[in-house]
Scaffold this motif. Structure first.
Motif: not given
Length: 168
Positions: A1, A6, A9, A22
């Motif tokens: 992302e 984001n 997070r 991720h």
């Protein structure tokens, strides 16, 4: 992302889903700063959002968000960082990145063309930052000087100002 909110997070998301993967996409901070300021101006920020001070503020925000990301990396598992400029530099580079992601996830190989067709877009192409390079070069001396003062911090992340050039 690629959105800083984001990106920040990731530790929280990993706590919710310990086996999560991720994929963090990073982009040149000056391109992000100009794009963010332009977006803010179009979405109610007015002239202040498009100002030189706003561009510099956005660049500083990119630096802070990426400082926090670096601090979080040691706590994350299953993370891959992709530089947008490298990904779009050529179809071969994009395919190498996609192949690595598919291997990480245990997925079948997906061709770049399949992704482009699914997204309804044309070819992945280099030069995504060209318009921001031109804007940076055309901006008032104060903007260029202020961004230049941040150059050592950009370079520490592998993004010197010169790397925003039209060939990137």
């Amino acid at each position: 992302e690629k959105s800083p909110a984001n990106m920040l997070r990731a530790r929280f998301l990993q706590a919710l889903w310990p086996n999560s993967y991720h994929l963090i996409i990073v982009r040149h901070p000056v391109a992000v700063a100009f794009a963010t300021a332009a977006w803010a101006a179009r979405h109610g920020g007015g002239k202040r959002a498009a100002s030189a001070a706003s561009v510099v503020e956005c660049a500083r925000h990119w630096l802070r968000a990426h400082d926090l990301l670096l601090a979080d990396l040691s706590s994350l598992t299953n993370v891959r960082i992709v530089r947008l400029e490298e990904f779009v530099s050529s179809p071969e580079a994009a395919q190498r990145t996609i192949d690595a992601i598919c291997a990480d996830l245990g997925l079948r190989r997906v061709a770049v063309g399949e992704l482009e067709a699914a997204a309804g877009r044309g070819a992945i192409s280099a030069g995504v930052n060209r318009k921001y390079w031109r804007t940076c070069q055309d901006e008032a001396e104060a903007v260029h000087t202020a961004l230049g003062a941040l150059e050592p911090r950009f370079a520490a992340f592998g993004y010197p100002l010169a790397s925003l050039d039209p060939a990137a």
